[in-house]
Design a protein around this motif. Structure first.
Motif, PDB file in Angstrom:
ATOM      1  N   THR A 141      -0.815  -5.341  -4.431  1.00  0.00           N
ATOM      2  CA  THR A 141       0.500  -4.167  -3.497  1.00  0.00           C
ATOM      3  C   THR A 141       0.819  -3.923  -2.244  1.00  0.00           C
ATOM      4  OG1 THR A 141      -0.384  -2.545  -5.560  1.00  0.00           O
ATOM      5  CG2 THR A 141       0.862  -1.465  -3.639  1.00  0.00           C
ATOM      6  N   VAL A 142      -0.008  -4.368  -1.362  1.00  0.00           N
ATOM      7  CA  VAL A 142       0.634  -4.374  -0.164  1.00  0.00           C
ATOM      8  C   VAL A 142       1.301  -5.837   0.447  1.00  0.00           C
ATOM      9  CG1 VAL A 142      -0.606  -4.651   2.039  1.00  0.00           C
ATOM     10  CG2 VAL A 142      -0.737  -2.988   0.883  1.00  0.00           C
TER      11      VAL A 142
ATOM     12  N   ALA B 252     -13.987   0.209  -6.967  1.00  0.00           N
ATOM     13  CA  ALA B 252     -12.648   0.810  -6.103  1.00  0.00           C
ATOM     14  C   ALA B 252     -11.945  -0.931  -6.454  1.00  0.00           C
ATOM     15  CB  ALA B 252     -12.032   0.373  -4.575  1.00  0.00           C
ATOM     16  N   ASN B 253     -10.883  -0.625  -6.864  1.00  0.00           N
ATOM     17  CA  ASN B 253      -9.455  -2.299  -7.206  1.00  0.00           C
ATOM     18  C   ASN B 253      -9.114  -2.493  -5.410  1.00  0.00           C
ATOM     19  OD1 ASN B 253      -8.721  -3.863  -8.000  1.00  0.00           O
ATOM     20  ND2 ASN B 253      -7.818  -3.497  -9.773  1.00  0.00           N
ATOM     21  N   ILE B 254      -9.950  -2.958  -4.756  1.00  0.00           N
ATOM     22  CA  ILE B 254      -9.468  -3.653  -3.858  1.00  0.00           C
ATOM     23  C   ILE B 254      -8.326  -4.483  -4.380  1.00  0.00           C
ATOM     24  CG2 ILE B 254      -9.678  -4.736  -1.917  1.00  0.00           C
ATOM     25  CD1 ILE B 254     -12.691  -3.404  -2.303  1.00  0.00           C
TER      26      ILE B 254
ATOM     27  N   GLY C 107      -5.019  -2.983  -4.444  1.00  0.00           N
ATOM     28  CA  GLY C 107      -4.399  -3.008  -3.491  1.00  0.00           C
ATOM     29  C   GLY C 107      -3.870  -3.327  -2.796  1.00  0.00           C
ATOM     30  N   MET C 108      -4.774  -5.000  -2.134  1.00  0.00           N
ATOM     31  CA  MET C 108      -4.081  -6.432  -1.506  1.00  0.00           C
ATOM     32  C   MET C 108      -2.729  -6.435  -2.009  1.00  0.00           C
ATOM     33  SD  MET C 108      -6.839  -8.110   0.316  1.00  0.00           S
ATOM     34  CE  MET C 108      -6.531  -9.392  -0.294  1.00  0.00           C
TER      35      MET C 108
ATOM     36  N   TRP D 152       0.968  -9.221 -10.329  1.00  0.00           N
ATOM     37  CA  TRP D 152       0.697  -7.827  -9.924  1.00  0.00           C
ATOM     38  C   TRP D 152      -0.285  -6.854 -11.009  1.00  0.00           C
ATOM     39  CZ3 TRP D 152       2.000  -2.990 -11.649  1.00  0.00           C
ATOM     40  CH2 TRP D 152       2.012  -2.516 -10.758  1.00  0.00           C
TER      41      TRP D 152
ATOM     42  N   ALA E 106      -6.987   0.593 -12.648  1.00  0.00           N
ATOM     43  CA  ALA E 106      -6.476   0.824 -11.527  1.00  0.00           C
ATOM     44  C   ALA E 106      -5.115   2.225 -12.523  1.00  0.00           C
ATOM     45  CB  ALA E 106      -5.466  -0.272 -10.641  1.00  0.00           C
TER      46      ALA E 106
END
Length: 159
Positions: free
Chosen positions: A122-123, A114-116, A119-120, A103, A44
């Motif tokens: 970051t949220v 994809a780097n899920i 994303g998680m 993080w 990412a």
């Protein structure tokens, strides 16, 4: 123990600073995936290349800083030089620092597709950090209010 004990401000700031500065690299090192673990992987965020052993040195140094800061904060609390609210404030500031290190480890992890997790993280991490920061602000203000209340109740010479 009296929560209105006098704060050892320079020592407390030094200890809390060591805890905060050390928590991020220690957490990063604890959960990181070496960049060469998966050949032909995506990232990412492209991590800077580190010399052999540098990650271990960074992580161990961070852990040493964090543990030294924590030990000093506990010692100051046990000795009565800072109150429990001051200790709580410093301890509530450590999770956002550690979350930042985790993080970064997730963001620079080698993945295929994809780097899920990125994303998680970051949220989820910002709200968790915001709750910790709000709690730290609250305990810090309470500690200051109790300290101020104890000072205003005393009669000084010349007043």
């Amino acid at each position: 123990m009296d929560e209105t004990t006098k704060s050892a401000t320079p020592t407390t700031l030094l200890a809390a600073g060591a805890l905060l500065v050390g928590a991020a690299p220690a957490a990063w090192w604890a959960v990181r995936t070496p960049p060469d673990a998966i050949p032909d992987a995506d990232h990412a965020i492209a991590a800077p290349t580190l010399p052999d052993g540098a990650a271990a040195v960074i992580g161990i140094a961070g852990a040493a800083f964090a543990l030294a800061g924590l030990a000093l904060l506990i010692r100051l609390t046990v000795a009565g030089r800072i109150g429990g609210l001051h200790l709580s404030t410093a301890l509530l500031l450590a999770p956002p620092s550690a979350l930042a290190g985790v993080w970064w480890a997730i963001a620079t992890a080698p993945v295929i597709g994809a780097n899920i997790g990125f994303g998680m993280a970051t949220v989820v991490f910002p709200p968790v950090a915001a709750v910790c920061l709000a709690a730290a602000l609250t305990t810090g203000l309470l500690a200051r209010r109790k300290r101020g209340a104890s000072r205003s109740g005393t009669v000084r010479a010349g007043d």
